[in-house]
Design a protein around this motif. Sequence first.
Motif, mmCIF file in Angstrom:
data_model
loop_
_atom_site.group_PDB
_atom_site.id
_atom_site.type_symbol
_atom_site.label_atom_id
_atom_site.label_comp_id
_atom_site.label_asym_id
_atom_site.label_seq_id
_atom_site.Cartn_x
_atom_site.Cartn_y
_atom_site.Cartn_z
ATOM 1 N N VAL A 310 -32.574 8.961 -26.183
ATOM 2 C CA VAL A 310 -31.341 8.148 -26.159
ATOM 3 C C VAL A 310 -30.206 8.905 -26.878
ATOM 4 O O VAL A 310 -29.042 8.840 -26.479
ATOM 5 C CB VAL A 310 -31.569 6.756 -26.816
ATOM 6 C CG1 VAL A 310 -30.299 5.910 -26.770
ATOM 7 C CG2 VAL A 310 -32.720 6.031 -26.121
ATOM 8 N N TRP A 311 -30.567 9.644 -27.926
ATOM 9 C CA TRP A 311 -29.557 10.410 -28.667
ATOM 10 C C TRP A 311 -28.870 11.440 -27.752
ATOM 11 O O TRP A 311 -27.670 11.669 -27.847
ATOM 12 C CB TRP A 311 -30.212 11.102 -29.876
ATOM 13 C CG TRP A 311 -29.300 12.066 -30.588
ATOM 14 C CD1 TRP A 311 -29.479 13.406 -30.720
ATOM 15 C CD2 TRP A 311 -28.054 11.778 -31.253
ATOM 16 N NE1 TRP A 311 -28.437 13.972 -31.413
ATOM 17 C CE2 TRP A 311 -27.547 12.988 -31.769
ATOM 18 C CE3 TRP A 311 -27.332 10.598 -31.472
ATOM 19 C CZ2 TRP A 311 -26.348 13.076 -32.474
ATOM 20 C CZ3 TRP A 311 -26.131 10.682 -32.179
ATOM 21 C CH2 TRP A 311 -25.649 11.900 -32.677
ATOM 22 N N GLU A 321 -17.442 8.493 -33.780
ATOM 23 C CA GLU A 321 -17.687 7.303 -34.609
ATOM 24 C C GLU A 321 -19.031 6.664 -34.254
ATOM 25 O O GLU A 321 -19.846 6.352 -35.122
ATOM 26 C CB GLU A 321 -16.533 6.304 -34.365
ATOM 27 C CG GLU A 321 -16.492 5.177 -35.380
ATOM 28 C CD GLU A 321 -15.401 4.162 -35.010
ATOM 29 O OE1 GLU A 321 -15.573 2.981 -35.360
ATOM 30 O OE2 GLU A 321 -14.402 4.554 -34.361
ATOM 31 N N VAL A 322 -19.259 6.496 -32.941
ATOM 32 C CA VAL A 322 -20.525 5.883 -32.494
ATOM 33 C C VAL A 322 -21.704 6.800 -32.846
ATOM 34 O O VAL A 322 -22.745 6.341 -33.316
ATOM 35 C CB VAL A 322 -20.492 5.578 -30.976
ATOM 36 C CG1 VAL A 322 -21.859 5.096 -30.483
ATOM 37 C CG2 VAL A 322 -19.428 4.534 -30.661
ATOM 38 N N ARG A 323 -21.522 8.093 -32.675
ATOM 39 C CA ARG A 323 -22.618 9.024 -32.984
ATOM 40 C C ARG A 323 -22.987 8.974 -34.471
ATOM 41 O O ARG A 323 -24.154 9.011 -34.844
ATOM 42 C CB ARG A 323 -22.236 10.448 -32.556
ATOM 43 C CG ARG A 323 -22.272 10.624 -31.039
ATOM 44 C CD ARG A 323 -22.424 12.087 -30.656
ATOM 45 N NE ARG A 323 -21.201 12.837 -30.858
ATOM 46 C CZ ARG A 323 -20.337 13.147 -29.904
ATOM 47 N NH1 ARG A 323 -20.561 12.757 -28.659
ATOM 48 N NH2 ARG A 323 -19.249 13.837 -30.165
ATOM 49 N N SER A 324 -21.971 8.860 -35.306
ATOM 50 C CA SER A 324 -22.213 8.780 -36.754
ATOM 51 C C SER A 324 -22.959 7.474 -37.089
ATOM 52 O O SER A 324 -23.896 7.453 -37.898
ATOM 53 C CB SER A 324 -20.856 8.861 -37.462
ATOM 54 O OG SER A 324 -20.967 8.422 -38.773
ATOM 55 N N TRP A 325 -22.574 6.384 -36.420
ATOM 56 C CA TRP A 325 -23.243 5.072 -36.595
ATOM 57 C C TRP A 325 -24.723 5.174 -36.197
ATOM 58 O O TRP A 325 -25.601 4.664 -36.889
ATOM 59 C CB TRP A 325 -22.489 4.034 -35.736
ATOM 60 C CG TRP A 325 -23.163 2.704 -35.575
ATOM 61 C CD1 TRP A 325 -23.193 1.685 -36.481
ATOM 62 C CD2 TRP A 325 -23.873 2.229 -34.410
ATOM 63 N NE1 TRP A 325 -23.891 0.607 -35.964
ATOM 64 C CE2 TRP A 325 -24.318 0.918 -34.685
ATOM 65 C CE3 TRP A 325 -24.182 2.779 -33.167
ATOM 66 C CZ2 TRP A 325 -25.046 0.157 -33.770
ATOM 67 C CZ3 TRP A 325 -24.904 2.029 -32.247
ATOM 68 C CH2 TRP A 325 -25.333 0.733 -32.568
ATOM 69 N N VAL A 326 -24.986 5.901 -35.111
ATOM 70 C CA VAL A 326 -26.381 6.082 -34.642
ATOM 71 C C VAL A 326 -27.182 6.889 -35.664
ATOM 72 O O VAL A 326 -28.279 6.486 -36.067
ATOM 73 C CB VAL A 326 -26.416 6.793 -33.266
ATOM 74 C CG1 VAL A 326 -27.846 7.203 -32.896
ATOM 75 C CG2 VAL A 326 -25.840 5.898 -32.181
ATOM 76 N N CYS A 340 -29.100 0.478 -30.525
ATOM 77 C CA CYS A 340 -28.673 1.874 -30.348
ATOM 78 C C CYS A 340 -28.372 2.165 -28.872
ATOM 79 O O CYS A 340 -27.483 2.946 -28.547
ATOM 80 C CB CYS A 340 -29.781 2.790 -30.864
ATOM 81 S SG CYS A 340 -29.498 4.532 -30.526
ATOM 82 N N LYS A 341 -29.122 1.515 -27.982
ATOM 83 C CA LYS A 341 -28.968 1.787 -26.544
ATOM 84 C C LYS A 341 -27.733 1.103 -25.941
ATOM 85 O O LYS A 341 -27.233 1.534 -24.903
ATOM 86 C CB LYS A 341 -30.220 1.315 -25.786
ATOM 87 C CG LYS A 341 -31.442 2.181 -26.068
ATOM 88 C CD LYS A 341 -32.693 1.530 -25.485
ATOM 89 C CE LYS A 341 -33.930 2.405 -25.716
ATOM 90 N NZ LYS A 341 -35.168 1.766 -25.265
ATOM 91 N N GLN A 342 -27.258 0.037 -26.588
ATOM 92 C CA GLN A 342 -26.180 -0.773 -25.996
ATOM 93 C C GLN A 342 -24.908 0.029 -25.667
ATOM 94 O O GLN A 342 -24.384 -0.072 -24.560
ATOM 95 C CB GLN A 342 -25.865 -1.984 -26.897
ATOM 96 C CG GLN A 342 -25.052 -3.079 -26.217
ATOM 97 C CD GLN A 342 -25.619 -3.538 -24.875
ATOM 98 O OE1 GLN A 342 -26.819 -3.677 -24.686
ATOM 99 N NE2 GLN A 342 -24.729 -3.758 -23.912
ATOM 100 N N PRO A 343 -24.383 0.859 -26.616
ATOM 101 C CA PRO A 343 -23.171 1.622 -26.271
ATOM 102 C C PRO A 343 -23.385 2.581 -25.087
ATOM 103 O O PRO A 343 -22.471 2.832 -24.319
ATOM 104 C CB PRO A 343 -22.866 2.423 -27.545
ATOM 105 C CG PRO A 343 -23.649 1.801 -28.640
ATOM 106 C CD PRO A 343 -24.818 1.114 -28.003
ATOM 107 N N VAL A 344 -24.620 3.102 -24.965
ATOM 108 C CA VAL A 344 -24.920 4.001 -23.839
ATOM 109 C C VAL A 344 -24.850 3.214 -22.529
ATOM 110 O O VAL A 344 -24.224 3.644 -21.550
ATOM 111 C CB VAL A 344 -26.313 4.669 -23.991
ATOM 112 C CG1 VAL A 344 -26.698 5.435 -22.725
ATOM 113 C CG2 VAL A 344 -26.321 5.617 -25.186
ATOM 114 N N ILE A 345 -25.478 2.036 -22.528
ATOM 115 C CA ILE A 345 -25.446 1.184 -21.324
ATOM 116 C C ILE A 345 -23.992 0.926 -20.915
ATOM 117 O O ILE A 345 -23.604 1.106 -19.757
ATOM 118 C CB ILE A 345 -26.185 -0.159 -21.583
ATOM 119 C CG1 ILE A 345 -27.692 0.094 -21.766
ATOM 120 C CG2 ILE A 345 -25.944 -1.157 -20.441
ATOM 121 C CD1 ILE A 345 -28.498 -1.097 -22.251
ATOM 122 N N GLU A 346 -23.185 0.528 -21.910
ATOM 123 C CA GLU A 346 -21.783 0.192 -21.612
ATOM 124 C C GLU A 346 -21.026 1.406 -21.055
ATOM 125 O O GLU A 346 -20.247 1.290 -20.105
ATOM 126 C CB GLU A 346 -21.078 -0.334 -22.868
ATOM 127 C CG GLU A 346 -21.507 -1.760 -23.209
ATOM 128 C CD GLU A 346 -21.158 -2.178 -24.642
ATOM 129 O OE1 GLU A 346 -20.322 -1.505 -25.276
ATOM 130 O OE2 GLU A 346 -21.736 -3.180 -25.123
#
Length: 400
Positions: A310-311, A321-326, A340-346
Motif C-alpha cells: 500500500v505504501w 503530508e499524507v505520506r508523512s501521516w502514513v 491507511c488505504k482510504q486516501p489511496v482509494i480516493e
Amino acid sequence: MYAEKVLSGMRPTGRLHLGHYHGVLANWIKLQHEYPCLFFVADWHALTTSYDEPGTITQNAMDMVIDWLAAGVDPSQATIFIQSKVPEHAELHLLLSMMTPLGWLERVPTYKDQQEKLTHKDLATYGFLGYPLLQAADILIYRADKVPVGEDQVPHIEFTREIARRFNHLYGKEPGYEEKARESVKKLGSKRAKLYEELRTRFQEKGEEEALEQAKALLNETQNLSHGDRERLFGYLEGGGKMILVEPGALLTEASRMPGLDGQKMSKSYGNTIALREDAESITKKIRTMQTDPQRVRRTDPGDPEKCPVWQFHQIYSNDEVRSWVQTGCRSAGIGCIECKQPVIESVLKEQEPMRERARMYEEDPQLVKNIVADGCEKARKLAQETMRDVREAIGLDYN
C-alpha cells in the motif's frame, strides 16, 4: 519532410491497467502537445507470439483504443491507427529483409530472452526472428525521429538506426550523385550555399556534431527546395548518398513505478491489476483487501511502510503530508491498515473518474471509435505511401 515526429505502438492485449497508464499513456498525453504524434495498434506484432490464438485481436484492439481515448489521447492532436490497415509496413519489412544480415536479428537481446520466458510457445518461427525488423519498418516508414522507449528497448532503436544506415548506404547513391549534389547546393542561393558548404566541411573534416545540426536546421528552414534536392543535400552533408530513411532517436521514458496489488509489478499474468475504467466498487474492494505488512497481525501492532504494497501506492498517489501521516501512523500503530488505504482509494477513484466519463460516449457508440481509427489509418497511409514511393525508386522498383 524531416519534420520532428513521434511514433509509438502497443500490442492489443485487451483492456489496459494502471501500469500501462503510468508507464506509457501519461507520457503519450504529454508528447501529443509537444510534437506531431502517431500512435498505433501493433496487431501484426501480437501474432508473433500469439499466432495460435488470433480470434481476440480485433476486439482487444478496439478495447485498447477506447482506453487510450479515455486516458486522454486526443485524436485531434495525434494520429491513431492500426498497423495491419497500412499494408506499406509489410512491404517495407519485406524489402528491408532482403538486405538485413541474419546475425543482426539473432543478436537482438529480446530474441533469446523471450524464447526463454515463453517456453510453452514454439517461437522458432520466421515471424518471431524478424519482429525487430518489422518494428524497424514501423518506425522508418513514417521517418519518425523520436521513439519513446524504456531502457530495455534501446537496442531495438539502435538496430533500426543500423538498418536505416545500411539502406541509405546501399541505395542512396544515384548515377552522377556528386554533380547532382553540387547542383542542389546552388539552389540554396549564394549566401545559404556558402554557409552549407562551411558547415559540411566542419562536420566531415573535424566531426563537429554542432555543425551537422546547424546544417540540418538550415535545410529544414529552406522553403523552395524540391523533395529530391532536399533528400540529396541531407545525404551529401554526412558524406553518404541520399538520405531516404531517417535514423530515429530513442526518447527515454522512466520505467513505470506502478506496483500491483501484491507489491509485484502490475501485470495481467499475476492477476494483480486495476483496470482503467474499472467500476468504483470493484476498485474500492481490491484496495481494501490488499495485503499489508505481514508483521501487523493486530491493529495495535506497529508496522513498517517499506514492507507494505500500500505504501508503494502512496508514493505515486499521495502528497508529502499524507505520506508523512502514513509513516508516523503505521510505525506507531496510530492508524490501522484500512485507514491507511482510504486516501489511496480516493486518489485512484479521482484519477479514474474523468476516464470513465470520456469512455462512456465511445462505449455507447462504437462507431465513433471506428471513425477515429479509419481517419487515422488514412492519414498514416498517406505518409507511408510517400516513403514507399522513395524506397521503390531508390531500389529500382519504380515502373512508372
